[in-house]
Design an enzyme around this catalytic site. Structure first.
Site, PDB file in Angstrom:
ATOM      1  N   GLN A 278      -0.386   5.359   0.380  1.00 57.01           N
ATOM      2  CA  GLN A 278       0.210   5.297   1.693  1.00 57.01           C
ATOM      3  C   GLN A 278      -0.260   4.064   2.499  1.00 57.01           C
ATOM      4  OE1 GLN A 278       2.202   7.600   3.207  1.00 57.01           O
ATOM      5  NE2 GLN A 278       2.251   8.898   1.418  1.00 57.01           N
ATOM      6  N   PRO A 279       0.673   3.523   3.322  1.00 53.47           N
ATOM      7  CA  PRO A 279       0.223   2.491   4.259  1.00 53.47           C
ATOM      8  C   PRO A 279      -0.351   3.139   5.512  1.00 53.47           C
ATOM      9  CG  PRO A 279       2.583   2.827   4.477  1.00 53.47           C
ATOM     10  CD  PRO A 279       2.105   3.804   3.423  1.00 53.47           C
TER      11      PRO A 279
ATOM     12  N   TYR B 205       0.684   1.810   8.454  1.00 54.57           N
ATOM     13  CA  TYR B 205       1.776   1.573   9.411  1.00 54.57           C
ATOM     14  C   TYR B 205       3.098   1.635   8.660  1.00 54.57           C
ATOM     15  CZ  TYR B 205      -2.238  -0.120  11.962  1.00 54.57           C
ATOM     16  OH  TYR B 205      -3.462  -0.205  12.563  1.00 54.57           O
TER      17      TYR B 205
ATOM     18  N   HIS C  97       5.788  -3.810   4.867  1.00 61.92           N
ATOM     19  CA  HIS C  97       5.036  -5.067   4.886  1.00 61.92           C
ATOM     20  C   HIS C  97       4.339  -5.235   3.538  1.00 61.92           C
ATOM     21  CE1 HIS C  97       2.326  -1.886   6.358  1.00 61.92           C
ATOM     22  NE2 HIS C  97       1.395  -2.528   5.697  1.00 61.92           N
ATOM     23  N   VAL C  98       4.062  -6.502   3.198  1.00 59.35           N
ATOM     24  CA  VAL C  98       3.460  -6.819   1.897  1.00 59.35           C
ATOM     25  C   VAL C  98       2.189  -7.628   2.142  1.00 59.35           C
ATOM     26  CG1 VAL C  98       3.821  -8.085  -0.266  1.00 59.35           C
ATOM     27  CG2 VAL C  98       5.730  -6.823   0.766  1.00 59.35           C
TER      28      VAL C  98
ATOM     29  N   HIS D  20       0.831  -1.197   0.000  1.00 57.15           N
ATOM     30  CA  HIS D  20       0.000   0.000   0.000  1.00 57.15           C
ATOM     31  C   HIS D  20       0.868   1.250   0.000  1.00 57.15           C
ATOM     32  CE1 HIS D  20      -3.857  -1.833   1.953  1.00 57.15           C
ATOM     33  NE2 HIS D  20      -3.940  -1.807   0.636  1.00 57.15           N
TER      34      HIS D  20
HETATM   35  P1  M7G Z   1      -1.448  -1.088   5.834  1.00 52.80           P
HETATM   36  O1  M7G Z   1      -1.190  -1.109   4.379  1.00 52.80           O
HETATM   37  O2  M7G Z   1      -0.395  -0.400   6.679  1.00 52.80           O
HETATM   38  O3  M7G Z   1      -2.817  -0.407   6.182  1.00 52.80           O
HETATM   39  O4  M7G Z   1      -1.584  -2.604   6.258  1.00 52.80           O
HETATM   40  P2  M7G Z   1      -4.326  -0.844   6.201  1.00 52.80           P
HETATM   41  O5  M7G Z   1      -4.566  -1.364   7.622  1.00 52.80           O
HETATM   42  O6  M7G Z   1      -5.068   0.448   5.986  1.00 52.80           O
HETATM   43  O7  M7G Z   1      -4.522  -1.863   5.142  1.00 52.80           O
HETATM   44  C1  M7G Z   1      -1.466  -3.094   7.547  1.00 52.80           C
HETATM   45  C2  M7G Z   1      -2.049  -4.487   7.569  1.00 52.80           C
HETATM   46  O8  M7G Z   1      -1.789  -5.067   8.825  1.00 52.80           O
HETATM   47  C3  M7G Z   1      -3.569  -4.472   7.403  1.00 52.80           C
HETATM   48  O9  M7G Z   1      -3.949  -5.409   6.411  1.00 52.80           O
HETATM   49  C4  M7G Z   1      -4.101  -4.822   8.796  1.00 52.80           C
HETATM   50  O10 M7G Z   1      -5.313  -5.556   8.752  1.00 52.80           O
HETATM   51  C5  M7G Z   1      -2.968  -5.645   9.356  1.00 52.80           C
HETATM   52  N1  M7G Z   1      -2.869  -5.559  10.818  1.00 52.80           N
HETATM   53  C6  M7G Z   1      -2.984  -4.443  11.581  1.00 52.80           C
HETATM   54  N2  M7G Z   1      -2.773  -4.761  12.882  1.00 52.80           N
HETATM   55  C7  M7G Z   1      -2.809  -3.800  13.977  1.00 52.80           C
HETATM   56  C8  M7G Z   1      -2.513  -6.105  12.958  1.00 52.80           C
HETATM   57  C9  M7G Z   1      -2.200  -6.986  14.039  1.00 52.80           C
HETATM   58  O11 M7G Z   1      -2.108  -6.637  15.210  1.00 52.80           O
HETATM   59  N3  M7G Z   1      -1.976  -8.298  13.685  1.00 52.80           N
HETATM   60  C10 M7G Z   1      -2.061  -8.738  12.388  1.00 52.80           C
HETATM   61  N4  M7G Z   1      -1.852 -10.029  12.147  1.00 52.80           N
HETATM   62  N5  M7G Z   1      -2.358  -7.913  11.360  1.00 52.80           N
HETATM   63  C11 M7G Z   1      -2.576  -6.602  11.635  1.00 52.80           C
END
Ligand code: M7G
Length: 329
Positions: A262-263, A265, A269-270, A260
């Site tokens: 912007q992400p 976090y 990560h992918v 993503h």
């Molecule tokens: P992103 O692209 O930073 O943002 O993805 P988005 O959340 O808007 O997609 C972060 C990804 O990490 C997402 O798919 C979240 O569902 C996943 N995610 C977030 N958290 C806080 C956790 C977690 O605590 N555990 C796991 N396994 N996944 C998480």
């Protein structure tokens, strides 16, 4: 079919394990510490709901330590059907109350047993203002971020935010979700961990969703990637797809593998999702296929440092305000 069985068996096993952990099917499930995940929940607002997706996003208050109250975001989602369990259910002559009957057409109410009535419930607590806003429906606007806009506007903005990625470090340090890890390459430079995303209940591969998290810290996003990261990215693509084939029997060409921008976090990560799954966040203005990212970096190591990247920001996003204040949108 063989695979569906495996998933169904796993689901059954998990159910049995859950029941064993709880000393019986009737016992209330609580968080690992024994405390209820949402003590004294009071609804503040419905942030968003979708009748089509069978989801609802709630903001509420819960009892924190002592007299304090905490904000909580709760996401409730009806779990997808599993062919095997519904066919077992229908094969057992379940009670069906007629709602409408006309010629060859009938509509009935069927009250399934509790284990088929699962509501996946995600709890974020204490939730920050950012979490609450994330799920609130808002107008969105496109940003065309040049390389220099990233350096002058976006990067200082990201650095000024105190957004926590502790959950990522907990995973890397095996302090959380260690039992969920599907694959690990422990190389500190080019290694990663692959595990189910918390959007996926792991009961059926149709909506498979895993994330690969880089062992190396400090790679914030796509913008930081150069040719130096190609070994890491190639490992994620190659070893991630092999691990998914082995565990879930889904081929590489049945997967959508993307980053993503912007992400939410800022630790690299992918995302790995089943191709047939209309997962959130797969729109063209946010998702960048890992295979394209690799090719672009092979052509030009500074590709993501220099090119204009387009993405959408919500009306209340502080980054949008930064772009407006700089006269860039
Ligand atoms: P992103 O692209 O930073 O943002 O993805 P988005 O959340 O808007 O997609 C972060 C990804 O990490 C997402 O798919 C979240 O569902 C996943 N995610 C977030 N958290 C806080 C956790 C977690 O605590 N555990 C796991 N396994 N996944 C998480």
């Amino acid at each position: 079919m063989e695979h569906s069985n495996t998933m169904a068996e796993k689901g059954e096993k998990r159910k049995r394990d859950d029941e064993a952990d709880n000393n019986g099917p009737g016992k209330k499930e609580t968080s690992a510490g024994g405390e209820h995940p949402l003590p004294g929940f009071r609804l503040s607002a419905v942030l968003r709901e979708s009748a089509r997706d069978k989801t609802i996003f709630l903001h509420g208050k819960v009892n924190g330590d002592g007299e304090a109250t905490e904000d909580a975001v709760v996401i409730m989602e009806r779990a997808p059907f599993q062919a095997e369990s519904v066919s077992n259910l229908l094969g057992n002559n379940p009670a069906m109350t007629v709602q409408l009957k006309n010629d060859i057409y009938g509509v009935y109410h069927l009250s399934p047993p509790a284990e088929l009535n699962d509501i996946k419930t995600t709890v974020i607590r204490p939730a920050t203002e950012k979490h609450i806003k994330k799920y609130l429906h808002q107008e969105v606007y496109l940003i065309q971020e040049k390389g220099e806009d990233y350096k002058n506007i976006t990067l200082p903005f990201i650095e000024s935010q105190s957004s926590s990625i502790q959950w990522v470090y907990n995973i890397l340090e095996k302090k959380a979700e260690a039992d969920r890890i599907v694959y690990e390459n422990s190389d500190p430079e080019n290694g990663f961990l692959l595990l189910p995303d918390f959007k996926w209940n792991q009961k059926q591969v149709e909506d498979l969703y895993l994330i690969a998290i880089s062992q190396k810290r400090g790679i914030k996003s796509l913008r930081d990637l150069t040719a130096d990261h190609l070994p890491l990215l190639r490992n994620i693509l190659q070893e991630g797809t092999e691990a998914i084939l082995k565990r879930y029997k889904l081929q590489a060409n049945q997967l959508r593998i993307f980053l993503h921008y912007q992400p939410s976090y800022y630790h690299l990560h992918v995302h790995f999702t089943a191709l047939g799954h209309d997962a959130p966040g797969i729109t063209v203005e946010r998702a960048h296929l890992l295979s394209d990212v690799i090719q672009n970096l092979e052509m030009n190591s500074r590709y993501y440092e220099t090119r204009t990247l387009t993405y959408a920001l919500r009306e209340d996003d502080a980054l949008l305000k930064c772009f407006k204040d700089s006269g860039k949108c």
